[in-house]
Design an enzyme around this catalytic site. Structure first.
Site, PDB file in Angstrom:
ATOM      1  N   SER A 190       0.760  -1.308  -0.154  1.00 37.86           N
ATOM      2  CA  SER A 190      -0.047   0.019  -0.102  1.00 37.86           C
ATOM      3  C   SER A 190       0.926   1.260   0.067  1.00 37.86           C
ATOM      4  O   SER A 190       1.898   1.383  -0.766  1.00 37.86           O
ATOM      5  CB  SER A 190      -1.092  -0.010   1.131  1.00 37.86           C
ATOM      6  OG  SER A 190      -2.008   0.729   0.930  1.00 37.86           O
ATOM      7  N   ASP A 231      -7.991  -4.992  -6.631  1.00 36.17           N
ATOM      8  CA  ASP A 231      -7.547  -3.958  -5.651  1.00 36.17           C
ATOM      9  C   ASP A 231      -7.562  -2.480  -6.064  1.00 36.17           C
ATOM     10  O   ASP A 231      -7.028  -2.369  -7.105  1.00 36.17           O
ATOM     11  CB  ASP A 231      -6.116  -4.476  -5.414  1.00 36.17           C
ATOM     12  CG  ASP A 231      -5.389  -3.618  -4.167  1.00 36.17           C
ATOM     13  OD1 ASP A 231      -6.252  -2.823  -3.674  1.00 36.17           O
ATOM     14  OD2 ASP A 231      -4.311  -3.747  -3.756  1.00 36.17           O
ATOM     15  N   HIS A 267      -7.079  -6.324  -1.284  1.00 37.67           N
ATOM     16  CA  HIS A 267      -5.959  -5.296  -0.949  1.00 37.67           C
ATOM     17  C   HIS A 267      -5.048  -5.968   0.453  1.00 37.67           C
ATOM     18  O   HIS A 267      -4.064  -5.700   0.605  1.00 37.67           O
ATOM     19  CB  HIS A 267      -6.224  -4.180  -0.449  1.00 37.67           C
ATOM     20  CG  HIS A 267      -5.094  -3.016  -0.459  1.00 37.67           C
ATOM     21  ND1 HIS A 267      -4.126  -2.627  -1.295  1.00 37.67           N
ATOM     22  CD2 HIS A 267      -4.907  -2.262   0.836  1.00 37.67           C
ATOM     23  CE1 HIS A 267      -3.520  -2.037  -0.901  1.00 37.67           C
ATOM     24  NE2 HIS A 267      -3.851  -1.623   0.508  1.00 37.67           N
TER      25      HIS A 267
END
Length: 616
Positions: free
Chosen positions: A129, A193, A328
């Site tokens: 991320s 994602d 994710h």
């Protein structure tokens, strides 16, 4: 720099993914974890912690509502991130840049990196991320450091990201390709994602929605469920906004690749601001069949970021948003599953992608070793991928066309060099002889000058439109040729400029009259040598002399121009010592010698070039 290790081999991907997820649980006071391994080779992995605060994704600076939070990159940290042809800096997400600057300011990160470098270990930066964005900037920072200290023996760093957002714009991507650094980056992306697509929408107008997404995406959030997302209008709205912006950008890039002539296309960017962010490096997309399919073409990756996110007609938007955020958070699990199969497929021939779905099973596997149905790509998506491949292929053809003219440029420069030698034999310098234009040889030299200007302007226009491969400006043979061209031909352009008194209307040559082609090839040379911008200006020597001659003719007092005179003399001494200037500069009847002899006696006696001038 050498690259003798493939980070996709062995267990390094799994290690990096586990460490990236573990970094989320680290102390808030620490921005990264570091872990060392001895197999398959001595290696240290830096895993950056993610941030789930919207303030670290979009800065609070007064951006307009349509802004994507971009800013010019910090030139002191990343001097290579700029376009040499267009002389513009790369753009990067401001919040990401400031976060990385804070990491550097802490001191611990730099100390640890320098320690590992001293131990001659392989370095890998990784992150999940937001942590992926930090690992990208850290990798480029270290690559800049290696080049800065001419550390060519150092094993280059690698960067592995998982569900990372985009970081920089097209110039950012172009610069990394030009420097040969894009091969250091591997980005793993799940099909649904949302985070890798999040910067395709203007975050300045969606900060509240962004915070809602990040709140749900945080691994520490205890109430993540379909019901929670279904009750969140902010999440559904933000998800649809990202889809819409991704579609617009994909359409825009496809139209550019296909040469769309629709007048509406030309005015689209005037009404709708599109995201400046572009993917770079190798993107490893997970497929439904347990394979990792790798793409390197930036436009192709951009199209896949949209088409892999398509809505299933049977799914509600909230359900798709739930699946997206769930993916994710599953990289560590999925990476382990996929790497057990060890099935990586590189897609390098995009222009050969079959358009007919009926040919999928036969052609896809023959050419690529993968079935494109695994990526759920329809005919429209395949067409756009193919157009991206054709555009890259056309850039290669454009380069081949200029390579074919390489010898023609060399021959013209050889003729002008012979002319320069002839001028020196006649006792009047190259510059002054051409400026007088008294003999047929001077006329012929002017014709060659104009021919070469046309060829180089054609190259410059291609670079301006990015119609040549990104690596063109870093090719050693073209950097050498451009430098030779600048050193031989620019004095003639300066002579022509002042012969026709263009300075009286336009102003000084360097500030107002210097053609872009010389500025461009000078930037090539300076970038290849990692020199300060503007430090290789010896081809402008005669323009500096002419400007001082103009000051003298206008009766400007010596005291007013003293600093300019001293600066030029220091440059002349350095350039003559390094053979950057020809001996004709010192001829007793040259423009430079005549100007220098008219300086006050007390200045000449103390000048740093007094001995040079006395020898002639």
């Amino acid at each position: 720099m050498k690259q003798d290790w493939n980070p996709l081999e062995g267990i390094m991907v799994e290690r990096c993914c586990v460490l990236s997820m573990r970094a989320h649980s680290s102390s808030p006071a620490s921005s990264f974890l570091i872990c060392s391994f001895t197999d398959p080779l001595p290696c240290s992995v830096f895993a950056f912690r993610a941030s789930w605060s919207a303030d670290d994704w979009i800065d609070d600076d007064p951006f307009p509502a349509s802004s994507f939070g971009e800013t010019a990159v910090d030139n002191s940290l990343f001097p290579s991130l700029r376009s040499l042809g267009n002389d513009v800096p790369a753009l990067v997400n401001l919040a990401f840049l400031r976060s990385f600057q804070r990491i550097l300011a802490e001191g611990r990160f730099q100390a640890e990196v320098h320690r590992v470098v001293a131990e001659k270990k392989q370095i890998v930066f990784t992150g999940h991320s937001f942590g992926g964005a930090m690992s990208v900037l850290a990798t480029i920072w270290l690559l800049e450091q290696c080049v800065k200290f001419d550390n060519n023996s150092q094993v280059i760093p690698f960067c592995l990201t998982f569900g990372s957002p985009l970081v920089g714009d097209g110039v950012f991507c172009h610069s990394l390709h030009r420097e040969g650094w894009s091969r250091c980056f591997f980005h793993f992306v799940m099909p649904l994602d949302i985070i890798p697509r999040i910067l395709l929408t203007p975050l300045a107008s969606c900060k509240e929605e962004l915070q809602a997404i990040l709140h749900l995406a945080c691994p520490k959030y205890l109430y993540f469920s379909l019901d929670v997302i279904g009750n969140s209008q902010l999440v559904a709205f933000f998800y649809s906004t990202i889809l819409r912006n991704a579609l617009l950008l994909s359409c825009h890039r496809a139209c550019l690749a296909m040469g769309c002539a629709n007048p509406f296309f030309g005015s689209l960017s005037a009404f709708v601001k599109l995201s400046p962010y572009r993917p770079f490096g190798t993107y490893c997309f997970f497929t439904r069949k347990g394979r990792l399919v790798n793409f390197k073409n930036s436009d192709a990756i951009l199209h896949l970021l949209f088409y892999c996110l398509q809505l299933n007609p049977e799914q509600e938007l909230a359900e798709l948003a739930y699946g997206s955020l769930k993916e994710h958070l599953q990289y560590d699990t999925k990476v382990k599953e996929y790497l057990e199969v060890q099935y990586f497929v590189d897609v390098d021939y995009l222009e050969r992608i079959p358009l007919s779905i009926n040919d999928t099973l036969s052609n896809d596997r023959q050419v690529f070793g993968v079935n494109f149905e695994d990526l759920d790509l329809n005919v429209e998506a395949r067409l756009r991928l193919r157009a991206a491949g054709e555009l890259e292929k056309q850039k290669q053809k454009n380069q081949e066309n200029f390579d074919a003219k390489y010898c023609k440029i060399q021959e013209a420069l050889r003729c002008l060099n012979d002319y320069r030698v002839t001028c020196e034999i006649r006792g009047l310098g190259y510059y002054d002889t051409f400026k007088l234009q008294q003999d047929p040889e001077d006329f012929n030299a002017n014709v060659k000058r104009l021919e070469l200007a046309g060829l180089w302007d054609e190259i410059l226009e291609m670079l301006r439109r990015y119609d040549l491969p990104d690596s063109f400006e870093s090719r050693a043979e073209w950097v050498r040729l451009g430098t030779t061209y600048r050193q031989i031909v620019e004095p003639l352009d300066i002579a022509n400029y002042y012969r026709h008194s263009k300075n009286e209307d336009t102003g000084p040559y360097i500030a107002n009259g210097r053609p872009k082609r010389y500025r461009c090839v000078q930037r090539w040379y300076e970038q290849s040598r990692r020199m300060a911008t503007g430090s290789s200006s010896e081809s402008c020597f005669w323009a500096m002399v002419e400007d001082l001659c103009t000051d003298a003719n206008n009766n400007r007092p010596y005291e007013d121009v003293r600093d300019k005179v001293l600066e030029l003399e220091r440059k002349v001494l350095r350039w003559m010592t390094n053979d950057k200037l020809g001996k004709d500069v010192l001829f007793h009847n040259s423009t430079f010698a005549i100007w220098w002899k008219a300086l006050p006696e007390h200045h000449k006696s103390e000048s740093c070039i007094a001995s040079l001038m006395s020898k002639g």
